[in-house]
Design a protein around this motif. Structure first.
Motif, PDB file in Angstrom:
ATOM      1  N   VAL A 141    -123.192  51.127  43.066  1.00  0.00           N
ATOM      2  CA  VAL A 141    -122.857  51.902  44.587  1.00  0.00           C
ATOM      3  C   VAL A 141    -121.877  53.693  43.967  1.00  0.00           C
ATOM      4  CG1 VAL A 141    -123.147  50.634  46.088  1.00  0.00           C
ATOM      5  CG2 VAL A 141    -120.982  51.281  45.327  1.00  0.00           C
ATOM      6  N   PHE A 142    -122.213  54.517  44.461  1.00  0.00           N
ATOM      7  CA  PHE A 142    -121.911  55.610  44.361  1.00  0.00           C
ATOM      8  C   PHE A 142    -121.410  55.713  46.447  1.00  0.00           C
ATOM      9  CE2 PHE A 142    -123.433  55.623  40.764  1.00  0.00           C
ATOM     10  CZ  PHE A 142    -122.903  56.356  40.152  1.00  0.00           C
ATOM     11  N   SER A 143    -120.148  55.786  46.156  1.00  0.00           N
ATOM     12  CA  SER A 143    -119.598  56.533  48.199  1.00  0.00           C
ATOM     13  C   SER A 143    -118.514  57.507  47.966  1.00  0.00           C
ATOM     14  CB  SER A 143    -119.730  55.027  48.676  1.00  0.00           C
ATOM     15  OG  SER A 143    -119.226  54.768  49.766  1.00  0.00           O
ATOM     16  N   ASP A 144    -118.682  57.787  49.449  1.00  0.00           N
ATOM     17  CA  ASP A 144    -117.679  58.676  50.073  1.00  0.00           C
ATOM     18  C   ASP A 144    -116.992  57.817  51.115  1.00  0.00           C
ATOM     19  OD1 ASP A 144    -115.936  59.868  51.675  1.00  0.00           O
ATOM     20  OD2 ASP A 144    -117.530  62.009  50.962  1.00  0.00           O
ATOM     21  N   PRO A 145    -115.389  57.547  51.067  1.00  0.00           N
ATOM     22  CA  PRO A 145    -114.673  56.469  51.882  1.00  0.00           C
ATOM     23  C   PRO A 145    -114.968  56.781  53.129  1.00  0.00           C
ATOM     24  CG  PRO A 145    -113.511  57.487  50.222  1.00  0.00           C
ATOM     25  CD  PRO A 145    -114.663  58.065  49.652  1.00  0.00           C
ATOM     26  N   LEU A 146    -114.926  58.377  54.060  1.00  0.00           N
ATOM     27  CA  LEU A 146    -115.261  58.925  55.063  1.00  0.00           C
ATOM     28  C   LEU A 146    -117.053  59.111  54.786  1.00  0.00           C
ATOM     29  CD1 LEU A 146    -112.261  61.071  54.548  1.00  0.00           C
ATOM     30  CD2 LEU A 146    -111.716  59.273  55.392  1.00  0.00           C
ATOM     31  N   CYS A 147    -116.978  58.646  54.175  1.00  0.00           N
ATOM     32  CA  CYS A 147    -118.833  59.048  54.752  1.00  0.00           C
ATOM     33  C   CYS A 147    -119.269  57.993  56.264  1.00  0.00           C
ATOM     34  CB  CYS A 147    -119.494  58.709  53.819  1.00  0.00           C
ATOM     35  SG  CYS A 147    -121.714  58.219  54.643  1.00  0.00           S
ATOM     36  N   PRO A 148    -119.159  58.303  57.483  1.00  0.00           N
ATOM     37  CA  PRO A 148    -119.733  57.414  58.452  1.00  0.00           C
ATOM     38  C   PRO A 148    -120.727  56.008  58.096  1.00  0.00           C
ATOM     39  CG  PRO A 148    -119.396  59.448  59.080  1.00  0.00           C
ATOM     40  CD  PRO A 148    -119.726  59.328  57.532  1.00  0.00           C
ATOM     41  N   PHE A 149    -121.755  56.801  57.049  1.00  0.00           N
ATOM     42  CA  PHE A 149    -123.116  55.701  57.252  1.00  0.00           C
ATOM     43  C   PHE A 149    -122.422  55.181  55.780  1.00  0.00           C
ATOM     44  CE2 PHE A 149    -124.727  59.487  57.540  1.00  0.00           C
ATOM     45  CZ  PHE A 149    -125.742  59.466  58.841  1.00  0.00           C
ATOM     46  N   CYS A 150    -121.634  55.347  54.944  1.00  0.00           N
ATOM     47  CA  CYS A 150    -121.325  54.649  54.284  1.00  0.00           C
ATOM     48  C   CYS A 150    -120.125  52.941  54.221  1.00  0.00           C
ATOM     49  CB  CYS A 150    -120.189  55.303  52.682  1.00  0.00           C
ATOM     50  SG  CYS A 150    -120.895  56.432  51.996  1.00  0.00           S
ATOM     51  N   MET A 151    -118.916  54.222  55.844  1.00  0.00           N
ATOM     52  CA  MET A 151    -118.370  53.257  56.338  1.00  0.00           C
ATOM     53  C   MET A 151    -119.009  51.508  56.568  1.00  0.00           C
ATOM     54  SD  MET A 151    -115.691  55.381  58.204  1.00  0.00           S
ATOM     55  CE  MET A 151    -115.158  56.929  57.522  1.00  0.00           C
ATOM     56  N   ASP A 152    -120.021  52.252  57.196  1.00  0.00           N
ATOM     57  CA  ASP A 152    -120.781  50.853  58.147  1.00  0.00           C
ATOM     58  C   ASP A 152    -121.827  49.669  56.230  1.00  0.00           C
ATOM     59  OD1 ASP A 152    -120.472  51.701  60.415  1.00  0.00           O
ATOM     60  OD2 ASP A 152    -122.319  53.055  60.126  1.00  0.00           O
ATOM     61  N   LEU A 153    -121.873  50.408  55.599  1.00  0.00           N
ATOM     62  CA  LEU A 153    -122.581  49.709  54.197  1.00  0.00           C
ATOM     63  C   LEU A 153    -121.740  48.942  53.359  1.00  0.00           C
ATOM     64  CD1 LEU A 153    -125.155  49.108  53.797  1.00  0.00           C
ATOM     65  CD2 LEU A 153    -125.666  51.543  52.088  1.00  0.00           C
ATOM     66  N   ILE A 154    -120.942  49.667  53.029  1.00  0.00           N
ATOM     67  CA  ILE A 154    -119.828  49.445  52.216  1.00  0.00           C
ATOM     68  C   ILE A 154    -119.134  47.946  52.151  1.00  0.00           C
ATOM     69  CG2 ILE A 154    -118.241  49.510  50.110  1.00  0.00           C
ATOM     70  CD1 ILE A 154    -120.309  51.745  49.604  1.00  0.00           C
ATOM     71  N   PRO A 155    -118.897  47.779  53.763  1.00  0.00           N
ATOM     72  CA  PRO A 155    -118.524  46.175  53.347  1.00  0.00           C
ATOM     73  C   PRO A 155    -119.648  45.607  53.178  1.00  0.00           C
ATOM     74  CG  PRO A 155    -117.101  47.626  55.131  1.00  0.00           C
ATOM     75  CD  PRO A 155    -118.704  48.686  54.395  1.00  0.00           C
ATOM     76  N   GLU A 156    -120.582  45.640  54.396  1.00  0.00           N
ATOM     77  CA  GLU A 156    -121.620  45.347  54.660  1.00  0.00           C
ATOM     78  C   GLU A 156    -122.034  44.090  53.260  1.00  0.00           C
ATOM     79  OE1 GLU A 156    -125.257  45.702  56.988  1.00  0.00           O
ATOM     80  OE2 GLU A 156    -123.592  46.527  57.392  1.00  0.00           O
ATOM     81  N   ILE A 157    -122.223  45.233  51.519  1.00  0.00           N
ATOM     82  CA  ILE A 157    -122.271  45.015  50.777  1.00  0.00           C
ATOM     83  C   ILE A 157    -120.998  44.327  50.107  1.00  0.00           C
ATOM     84  CG2 ILE A 157    -122.749  46.249  48.358  1.00  0.00           C
ATOM     85  CD1 ILE A 157    -124.234  48.347  49.412  1.00  0.00           C
ATOM     86  N   VAL A 158    -119.843  44.195  50.229  1.00  0.00           N
ATOM     87  CA  VAL A 158    -119.022  43.511  49.826  1.00  0.00           C
ATOM     88  C   VAL A 158    -119.099  42.306  50.424  1.00  0.00           C
ATOM     89  CG1 VAL A 158    -116.865  43.277  49.657  1.00  0.00           C
ATOM     90  CG2 VAL A 158    -117.426  45.350  49.172  1.00  0.00           C
TER      91      VAL A 158
END
Length: 280
Positions: A134-151
């Motif tokens: 994953v490539f992600s920005d920690p302050l991107c709203p979409f990332c905030m929702d998706l990254i925890p789900e992936i983990v």
């Protein structure tokens, strides 16, 4: 969310150009791109090479990924662009008549083994048969929702999946994300447990906005939130800056323009349907 490109104004046209069929299609592609970009007086092209090709399902069309080196208004750049050709015609974009969607997003480089670095592993098993990047920005709203789900998904399948994380802060949209990414990297090297997951679950609005540029304020917020003791001189270390910059370069090499971007077993997961794949 989209990341602006220095050449976005130059490659927006969808002009279709007929060309004679020569033995070397790639040479025609390169020459066409040089002529097209050189029409802009602010652009100086130094080198263009075909970086990769992708055969499309539509007829005989192939997507050509070009690596472009040059200058824009005196600033050195190295970017990628995509052209299409069936051997007789060159196009700057193609659209699927059935779906109406552009085909450019389908023509991107695949992940290589170089992206499966153990130091980038944040969950799962490095030797797992399935690889997620994953490539992600920690302050991107979409990332905030998706990254925890992936983990959480990976943690349920620890033996089968390896999850690798690359910092890709959207500098112009979220300046604070650059600093936060550096602090995350430091915390990761200090073996702060599940730090990526924790960062995405935190409510940073209590401390600062995504437009914040005061590194001390962001660092103090991080230390307070997670009871860490990361120092300012650690944050200012050039090695840390280079680590995050290298992550971003690796994203740029994959032609990533927004976050989150997810790869599953080498392929870009455009529809983000990895849950369906792994929950089976």
């Amino acid at each position: 969310m989209k990341k602006s490109s220095l050449l976005s104004g130059l490659i927006a046209s969808s002009l279709l150009l007929s060309t004679s069929l020569f033995a070397n299609v790639e040479m025609n592609i390169v020459n066409f791109e040089k002529k097209r970009l050189s029409k802009n007086p602010n652009v100086k092209i130094e080198d263009i090479k075909v970086f990769d090709t992708k055969k499309l399902g539509q007829s005989n069309w192939t997507g050509y990924i070009l690596n472009i080196k040059g200058q824009v208004q005196g600033k050195d750049i190295e970017v990628k662009d995509i052209l299409f050709s069936d051997g007789e015609v060159i196009a700057t974009d193609l659209y699927d008549l059935g779906t109406g969607k552009a085909l450019k997003p389908l023509v991107t480089p695949d992940i290589t083994e170089n992206y499966y670095k153990k130091e980038k592993l944040i969950a799962g098993n490095h030797n797992g048969k399935n690889k997620m990047v994953v490539f992600s920005d920690p302050l991107c709203p979409f990332c905030m929702d998706l990254i925890p789900e992936i983990v959480e998904l990976v943690n349920k399948n620890k033996e089968d999946i390896a999850l690798y994380y690359y910092h890709y802060p959207l500098v112009q949209s979220h300046p604070a994300a650059v600093v936060l990414s550096k602090i995350m990297h430091i915390a990761h090297t200090k073996n702060v447990e599940n730090i990526e997951y924790k960062v995405y679950k935190a409510d940073w609005d209590e401390y600062f906005t995504s437009q914040e540029t005061n590194a001390v304020k962001i660092l103090n917020a991080f230390n307070e939130e997670f009871q860490t003791d990361i120092k300012l001189d650690e944050l200012m270390d050039k090695k840390v800056e280079m680590e995050v910059a290298n992550d971003m370069k690796m994203g740029n090499d994959l032609m990533i323009t927004g976050t989150p971007t997810v790869y599953v077993n080498g392929k870009k997961d455009i529809n983000r349907d990895f849950f369906k794949k792994f929950e089976k």
